[in-house]
Design a protein around this motif. Sequence first.
Motif, PDB file in Angstrom:
ATOM      1  N   PRO A   1       0.810  -1.227   0.000  1.00  0.00           N
ATOM      2  CA  PRO A   1       0.000   0.000   0.000  1.00  0.00           C
ATOM      3  C   PRO A   1       0.841   1.273   0.000  1.00  0.00           C
ATOM      4  O   PRO A   1       0.430   2.283  -0.584  1.00  0.00           O
ATOM      5  CB  PRO A   1      -0.829  -0.131   1.286  1.00  0.00           C
ATOM      6  CG  PRO A   1      -0.919  -1.598   1.534  1.00  0.00           C
ATOM      7  CD  PRO A   1       0.408  -2.146   1.082  1.00  0.00           C
TER       8      PRO A   1
ATOM      9  N   ARG B   1      -0.925   4.521  -4.668  1.00  0.00           N
ATOM     10  CA  ARG B   1      -1.577   5.740  -4.222  1.00  0.00           C
ATOM     11  C   ARG B   1      -3.080   5.658  -4.486  1.00  0.00           C
ATOM     12  O   ARG B   1      -3.539   4.849  -5.295  1.00  0.00           O
ATOM     13  CB  ARG B   1      -0.976   6.965  -4.913  1.00  0.00           C
ATOM     14  CG  ARG B   1      -0.958   6.920  -6.420  1.00  0.00           C
ATOM     15  CD  ARG B   1      -0.307   8.170  -6.995  1.00  0.00           C
ATOM     16  NE  ARG B   1      -0.310   8.149  -8.448  1.00  0.00           N
ATOM     17  CZ  ARG B   1       0.777   8.068  -9.201  1.00  0.00           C
ATOM     18  NH1 ARG B   1       1.976   7.966  -8.642  1.00  0.00           N
ATOM     19  NH2 ARG B   1       0.677   8.086 -10.520  1.00  0.00           N
ATOM     20  N   ALA B   2      -3.827   6.479  -3.785  1.00  0.00           N
ATOM     21  CA  ALA B   2      -5.282   6.517  -3.957  1.00  0.00           C
ATOM     22  C   ALA B   2      -5.618   6.764  -5.422  1.00  0.00           C
ATOM     23  O   ALA B   2      -5.012   7.613  -6.077  1.00  0.00           O
ATOM     24  CB  ALA B   2      -5.888   7.600  -3.082  1.00  0.00           C
TER      25      ALA B   2
ATOM     26  N   ARG C   1      -6.522   2.704   1.887  1.00  0.00           N
ATOM     27  CA  ARG C   1      -5.682   3.724   1.259  1.00  0.00           C
ATOM     28  C   ARG C   1      -6.321   4.296  -0.006  1.00  0.00           C
ATOM     29  O   ARG C   1      -5.798   5.227  -0.604  1.00  0.00           O
ATOM     30  CB  ARG C   1      -4.301   3.128   0.946  1.00  0.00           C
ATOM     31  CG  ARG C   1      -3.243   4.162   0.598  1.00  0.00           C
ATOM     32  CD  ARG C   1      -1.885   3.519   0.445  1.00  0.00           C
ATOM     33  NE  ARG C   1      -0.871   4.477   0.021  1.00  0.00           N
ATOM     34  CZ  ARG C   1      -0.185   5.272   0.827  1.00  0.00           C
ATOM     35  NH1 ARG C   1      -0.399   5.211   2.138  1.00  0.00           N
ATOM     36  NH2 ARG C   1       0.719   6.108   0.357  1.00  0.00           N
TER      37      ARG C   1
END
Length: 348
Positions: free
Chosen positions: A55, A59-60, A208
């Motif tokens: 994670p 990234r988002a 995340r």
Amino acid sequence: MTVSTATAAAPERAVPPLRREAHEPPEARGLARDAVRMLVATRDGLTHAQARDLPAHLRAGDVLVVNTSATLPAALPAQRADGTALALHLSTPCAGSGRWVVELRDGAARFAGGRAGERLALPGGAHATLLAPYLTGARLWLAALDTGARPLLDYLVAHGAPIRYGYVEREWPLSDYQTVFATQPGSAEMPSAGRPFTPELVTALVVRGIVVAPVTLHTGVSSQDAGELPYPERYAVPPATARIVNAARAGGGRVVAVGTTVVRALETVALHDGTLQPGAGWTRHVVTPQSGVRAVDGLLTGWHEPEATHLLMLEAVGGSALVADSYDAALRAGYRWHEFGDVHLILP
């Protein structure tokens, strides 16, 4: 820990020493599935991490695409008419024919002495008849299987075992060859890039803002000859996954494939601009540096032998220099190869 790299001309791929092969599941070495090592390769260098750190390297808005294929107990003991004991490895069914592509093994070695028309006795009164060599060479056969009135999956559960090669020194249960995503039986061998995932790791990814999306590709046997291209395999890219990937790409997110199987499935249905359309069936698509990738931005994969055509796919994603640097670093650091080994995250 980050190590710098110099991306000069790509050196020859090195063969992993035997001592660096993973001989057993990491759990047998006292490690959790997600505690295996992960080498992260980016344009900024190489970083040594663990799979549970995934994670932190995404990234988002990124999409992680996983393979939902479950591993079959696809290895069966077989016997020739003269009493010679062999192993019969089921690879993949032939489209619409009810027949299977199979490989014969004599211990750890391939068996090249099969004959067209030969009938092999299988456990429980079943048998397999070799019909003709499959494609070219003597490694694979087209065979007709007769398990009587029993469905093949039930028969395999009763009499089969996971396919195991010489570097795995003892038998392990089928559960050790399944990933957390496995829901659809069909792979001759485990889609092993997904093995390090745990429910806790998947939860951490979702928290995340990383989307996990499924595809299915049922893998055949992996013991290919040097330079042998992958043969047709069954795949399915659901409409929902195509929509998720297309939306992520439109919003600037990255598409990271978990395994070379996922790359093959996604690139099979990718249009020239990288847009995915849903699809299912049989894929003959082969990803190489020449063909490139259209829908995939990154790849989480295992460590492959130097003659494996999988490496061409890695080079299509990351470039030959980055892949060569990764393999050199992995060998120096003692990473473990094969299905119970460590993993490699390529984010060029």
